[in-house]
Enzyme design. Structure first.
Site, mmCIF file in Angstrom:
data_model
loop_
_atom_site.group_PDB
_atom_site.id
_atom_site.type_symbol
_atom_site.label_atom_id
_atom_site.label_comp_id
_atom_site.label_asym_id
_atom_site.label_seq_id
_atom_site.Cartn_x
_atom_site.Cartn_y
_atom_site.Cartn_z
ATOM 1 N N LEU A 21 0.796 -1.230 0.000
ATOM 2 C CA LEU A 21 0.000 0.000 0.000
ATOM 3 C C LEU A 21 0.827 1.276 0.000
ATOM 4 O O LEU A 21 0.281 2.350 -0.240
ATOM 5 C CB LEU A 21 -0.919 0.011 1.231
ATOM 6 C CG LEU A 21 -1.953 -1.114 1.312
ATOM 7 C CD1 LEU A 21 -2.598 -1.126 2.687
ATOM 8 C CD2 LEU A 21 -3.013 -0.931 0.232
ATOM 9 N N GLY A 24 6.346 4.584 -2.615
ATOM 10 C CA GLY A 24 7.527 5.280 -2.132
ATOM 11 C C GLY A 24 8.324 4.456 -1.150
ATOM 12 O O GLY A 24 9.485 4.749 -0.870
ATOM 13 N N VAL A 26 9.998 1.093 -0.902
ATOM 14 C CA VAL A 26 10.420 0.053 -1.849
ATOM 15 C C VAL A 26 10.098 -1.344 -1.340
ATOM 16 O O VAL A 26 9.601 -2.197 -2.081
ATOM 17 C CB VAL A 26 11.925 0.193 -2.144
ATOM 18 C CG1 VAL A 26 12.407 -0.958 -3.028
ATOM 19 C CG2 VAL A 26 12.213 1.534 -2.816
ATOM 20 N N ARG A 138 -3.127 4.753 6.339
ATOM 21 C CA ARG A 138 -2.550 5.258 7.574
ATOM 22 C C ARG A 138 -3.334 6.454 8.125
ATOM 23 O O ARG A 138 -3.311 6.709 9.325
ATOM 24 C CB ARG A 138 -1.082 5.623 7.376
ATOM 25 C CG ARG A 138 -0.237 4.445 6.877
ATOM 26 C CD ARG A 138 1.056 4.322 7.612
ATOM 27 N NE ARG A 138 0.908 4.112 9.042
ATOM 28 C CZ ARG A 138 1.937 3.980 9.878
ATOM 29 N NH1 ARG A 138 3.175 4.024 9.417
ATOM 30 N NH2 ARG A 138 1.744 3.798 11.176
ATOM 31 N N GLU A 174 4.104 12.952 9.636
ATOM 32 C CA GLU A 174 4.415 11.533 9.765
ATOM 33 C C GLU A 174 4.993 11.183 11.134
ATOM 34 O O GLU A 174 5.570 10.118 11.335
ATOM 35 C CB GLU A 174 5.391 11.126 8.669
ATOM 36 C CG GLU A 174 4.851 11.314 7.264
ATOM 37 C CD GLU A 174 3.846 10.250 6.856
ATOM 38 O OE1 GLU A 174 4.132 9.054 7.018
ATOM 39 O OE2 GLU A 174 2.759 10.620 6.358
ATOM 40 N N HIS A 250 10.942 8.249 4.803
ATOM 41 C CA HIS A 250 11.033 8.964 6.079
ATOM 42 C C HIS A 250 12.499 9.215 6.398
ATOM 43 O O HIS A 250 13.382 8.453 5.975
ATOM 44 C CB HIS A 250 10.433 8.148 7.233
ATOM 45 C CG HIS A 250 8.951 8.020 7.192
ATOM 46 N ND1 HIS A 250 8.297 6.846 7.503
ATOM 47 C CD2 HIS A 250 7.979 8.912 6.886
ATOM 48 C CE1 HIS A 250 6.984 7.018 7.380
ATOM 49 N NE2 HIS A 250 6.774 8.260 7.000
ATOM 50 N N ASN A 365 7.592 -5.626 4.833
ATOM 51 C CA ASN A 365 6.519 -4.663 4.614
ATOM 52 C C ASN A 365 7.018 -3.231 4.736
ATOM 53 O O ASN A 365 6.232 -2.288 4.697
ATOM 54 C CB ASN A 365 5.379 -4.906 5.607
ATOM 55 C CG ASN A 365 4.016 -4.824 4.942
ATOM 56 O OD1 ASN A 365 3.908 -4.612 3.740
ATOM 57 N ND2 ASN A 365 2.969 -4.982 5.725
ATOM 58 N N CYS A 371 11.250 1.872 13.072
ATOM 59 C CA CYS A 371 9.834 2.071 12.743
ATOM 60 C C CYS A 371 8.931 1.510 13.840
ATOM 61 O O CYS A 371 7.833 2.016 14.073
ATOM 62 C CB CYS A 371 9.481 1.399 11.423
ATOM 63 S SG CYS A 371 10.068 2.259 9.950
#
Length: 448
Positions: A21, A24, A26, A138, A174, A250, A365, A371
């Site tokens: 989903l 950007g 990869v 998100r 973000e 990010h 993912n 993260c």
């Protein structure tokens, strides 16, 4: 008063799947439609939490979200019972069902931006939930995120919670994935470092050409105002548009900071020298000694950095003051990255040790160790005010692994998302989880 930085890791949700989903990202796109293993994903994450706890770090847990998000599907015109809504979406608009099932809330670096009490105008720890409006799957997270954070950090004497910024492109936010903090000690005033990909209103800032820049300067400035940060305690820096187009969606995919140290890639930022001088000057005025470690492109290219998630690592300070880098297994598998890390730790520099963790389910993912965690600096009084049910202990680890074994599937494909039974499994699991973590009613199905 003694202070520490607590890592609150996201617990992987029961609907962990590879929906591809995140344009950007990869890794997210390249593994789209593969079969996932939610049980393995959750256990891998829990193993990292347990290991850090056993190393002496204070470790917390942040609960996943209810998925599929039936309310979001209803807002898009699907009607009937919950089962009918899911079946209609699967038949008429499968991509929307996939989005409503995303377990992306596991990457809690995007949950919020957090400013410690030492930095803020009112001496409280401030949280602003990220709107994440660049990606639909998100953007539906922040209401539940706010309730969960509110249940974890409930004492208004110590904690202040702000709603997400307006859900428009000009204020794309973000969260902590584009924010870090430098300080001499976690309990002392520090310098908060906001990294943005573009400006919504100022055309002097270049923008990437291929992939979207998710964080705007205006969003970062708004968060700084909401938290009451001093101008001399904030530095804004622009991410290099070229690395965004190379898959660095990010800043925490190309740089990581902790304490007085910034570990970054040579190509991470625009105007790097000016940025470093500003960080050094502002931290220096607070009594700190800012230091940076630049990874040269000649040793590790951006492609290798993205593939291995070298910078999506956790940079932690041990009790003796030495620094430890937590990296995914993919770093050891990349010859150039591993060679660099071996040289880094043997040089007697700031980073003395590297520990490797298997986080394959998350990595496939598009999310690594950094993260998966939201950092919150707390003094002793504030830590005592945190909901104790979310602080990792050996008994809690055992309870959560048993909970995962009981409720999670060991295989999930896109076609499985159309099964209404998955929603019932998720709700049953989360209802039990809120009791384990002592969160109260935070999910829509518990409230409505």
């Amino acid at each position: 008063m003694k202070s520490c930085e607590v890592n609150f890791d996201g617990l992987v949700g029961p609907t962990h799947n590879y929906g591809g989903l995140s344009y950007g990202n990869v890794a997210s796109q390249s593994n789209s439609q593969q079969s996932s293993n939610p049980k393995e994903a959750a256990l891998q994450g829990l193993a990292k939490m347990k290991a850090l706890m056993e190393m002496g770090f204070v470790q917390g847990v942040l609960a996943p979200q209810e998925r599929p998000d039936v309310a979001a599907l209803r807002n898009l015109g699907f009607a009937g019972t919950d089962a009918q809504v899911i079946q209609q979406a699967a038949k008429q608009a499968m991509p929307l069902l996939v989005a409503s099932c995303s377990a992306s809330s596991m990457w809690v670096a995007n949950a919020a931006t957090v400013s410690p009490s030492a930095d803020t105008f009112d001496g409280r720890v401030h949280f602003t939930a990220a709107n994440l409006n660049c990606k639909y799957h998100r953007s539906i997270e922040h209401p539940t995120t706010s309730r969960v954070l509110g249940a974890m950090f409930a004492d208004q004497k110590h904690f202040a919670h702000h709603a997400a910024l307006p859900a428009v492109a000009q204020f794309g936010d973000e969260g902590a994935a584009n924010h870090t903090r430098f300080c001499r000690d976690y309990g002392e005033a520090g310098v908060e470092f906001f990294v943005f990909g573009r400006s919504a209103f100022d055309t002097r800032y270049p923008a990437p050409q291929k992939y979207p820049a998710r964080q705007t300067l205006e969003a970062s400035q708004a968060v700084a105002r909401l938290h009451g940060l001093r101008d001399d305690g904030v530095v804004y820096a622009q991410q290099n548009p070229a690395v965004i187009d190379a898959g660095v969606f990010h800043n925490d995919v190309i740089a990581v900071g902790n304490g007085e140290v910034l570990f970054y890639h040579e190509d991470a930022f625009l105007n790097t020298d000016q940025m470093l001088r500003e960080l050094q000057g502002k931290l220096g005025k607070l009594g700190g000694n800012f230091q940076s470690i630049c990874v040269p492109r000649a040793q590790v290219g951006v492609e290798d950095a993205v593939r291995s998630y070298l910078f999506n690592s956790q940079l932690l300070t041990r009790a003796d003051g030495s620094m430890l880098l937590i990296v995914p297994e993919e770093c050891r598998a990349n010859e150039r990255v591993w060679q660099y890390l071996q040289g880094l730790t043997s040089s007697g520099g700031l980073i003395r040790e590297v520990k490797v963790f298997d986080l394959k389910q998350s990595m496939q993912n598009g999310g690594g160790p950094a993260c998966l965690r939201l950092r919150v600096a707390l003094n002793e009084t504030e830590l005592a005010a945190v909901n104790p049910g979310v602080i990792m202990t050996a008994p809690l680890y055992d309870t959560l692994t048993q909970w995962v074994d009981k409720h999670y599937r060991d295989s999930l494909r896109e076609t499985d998302l159309a099964d209404p039974q998955l929603l019932l499994e998720c709700r049953t699991a989360l209802d039990e989880l809120t009791q384990i973590l002592k969160l109260g009613s935070v999910y829509p199905f518990q409230i409505n």
